[in-house]
Design an enzyme around this catalytic site. Structure first.
Site, PDB file in Angstrom:
ATOM      1  CB  SER A 164      21.824 -25.755 -50.851  1.00 14.47           C
ATOM      2  OG  SER A 164      21.618 -27.288 -51.098  1.00 14.47           O
ATOM      3  CE1 TYR A 176      23.638 -25.099 -56.016  1.00 10.63           C
ATOM      4  CE2 TYR A 176      23.625 -26.972 -54.648  1.00 10.63           C
ATOM      5  CZ  TYR A 176      23.024 -25.697 -55.156  1.00 10.63           C
ATOM      6  OH  TYR A 176      21.794 -25.539 -54.861  1.00 10.63           O
TER       7      TYR A 176
END
Length: 317
Positions: A164, A176
């Site tokens: 990401s 995350y």
């Protein structure tokens, strides 16, 4: 002078475009193992590569995911159940793939499976929240890769890791971004380790796209759940208005900046799998290219100022 620089830049992009055009031959004999194919990027990639002629092995967590793919794809596509948190599940799928690909080896593995919840400020979460996500997003990527790496080395194939843009800059709390930083580190070390074997290791770093990761209804439910279960003293630290404003940001801002064209990401994944000369990194999404990545290169004091100036204020005491 400026026109000269613009001309050079234009020539570079034209050269890169032509250089990256050639695709690998004999796709019908190349197997591609994709994780997380129930929905989103993985599901679209499995369908797309199947239509391009690759022999796709699509792993899903649910039976419904497998069934939907079998109905919509060619008989060349194979579906299988996979829980990346389970060593037995990972080993079972790897053994099946070994039997299927034989001496030709595995052309590519695409580590796409991942979760984004629970997410919130660090002090809203417990160590178990961190462990549960890291088991999927990081340990799962490593486990799946290692389980089929001998087959990829045999084919002189490639590993595609879906990280990401938040593996390049951390702008929110929770596990995350930590998991995605870990994927970036694993990707970089594996790329160097595998270079002598002719194995290419590529990384996809998407910005905001309209998937379950950015679904405002799912995110709102997550925030409310975390708020209700945290100690009262933590809620008092933030104040009740913090919750209301957080929910408003999720609904108004996250949805607006999320790109609905998932094929921008899938196109990068397909290029990483099929191009003769793939890129080391792909950053699909204009927000990634024009905001998050430039922000990641700025001095910490600058990036901190930009992010904190936009942050939701906590309760004043």
């Amino acid at each position: 002078m400026y026109l000269y620089l613009v001309g050079l830049l234009l020539l570079y992009y034209v050269y890169r475009w032509f250089r990256e055009l050639p695709r690998v031959p004999d796709k019908g004999n190349k197997y591609v193992y994709i994780t997380g194919c129930d929905s989103g990027f993985g599901n679209l990639l499995a369908r797309h590569l199947d239509s391009k002629g690759f022999r796709v092995i699509a792993s899903c967590f649910s039976e419904k995911g497998e069934e939907d793919l079998r109905k919509s794809c060619s008989p060349n596509l194979t579906t299988t159940h996979l829980d990346v948190r389970s060593q037995d599940s990972v080993a079972k799928v790897a053994a099946m793939i070994k039997d299927k690909v034989g001496e030709r080896g595995l052309w590519a593995v695409v580590n796409n499976a991942g979760v984004s919840l629970p997410s919130g400020p660090c002090d809203w979460l417990t160590i178990d929240d961190y462990k549960s996500m890291l088991d999927v997003n990081l340990n799962g990527v490593i486990a799946v890769t290692l389980s089929v790496l001998p087959l990829i080395k045999k084919a002189r194939g490639r590993v595609v890791n879906v990280a990401s843009v938040f593996g390049r800059i951390s702008v929110t709390g929770g596990p995350y971004t930590i998991s995605k930083y870990g994927v970036e580190a694993f990707n970089d070390s594996l790329r160097l380790n595998m270079a002598p074997f002719g194995v290419k290791v590529l990384c996809i770093e998407p910005g905001f796209f309209k998937t379950n990761v950015t679904d405002s209804a799912i995110l709102t439910k997550n925030v409310k759940y975390l708020w209700e279960k945290m100690p009262q003293e933590v809620r008092d630290d933030y104040g009740t208005e913090f919750l209301e404003k957080s929910l408003a940001v999720l609904k108004e801002k996250v949805e607006k900046i999320s790109d609905g064209d998932l094929m921008k990401v899938v196109g990068c994944m397909e290029h990483a799998v099929s191009a003769v000369r793939p890129r080391h990194r792909y950053s699909p999404g204009w927000d990634a290219k024009l905001f998050w990545l430039p922000l990641s290169y700025m001095p910490t004091c600058v990036s901190d100022y930009i992010m904190t100036s936009q942050a939701i204020p906590i309760a004043k005491k």
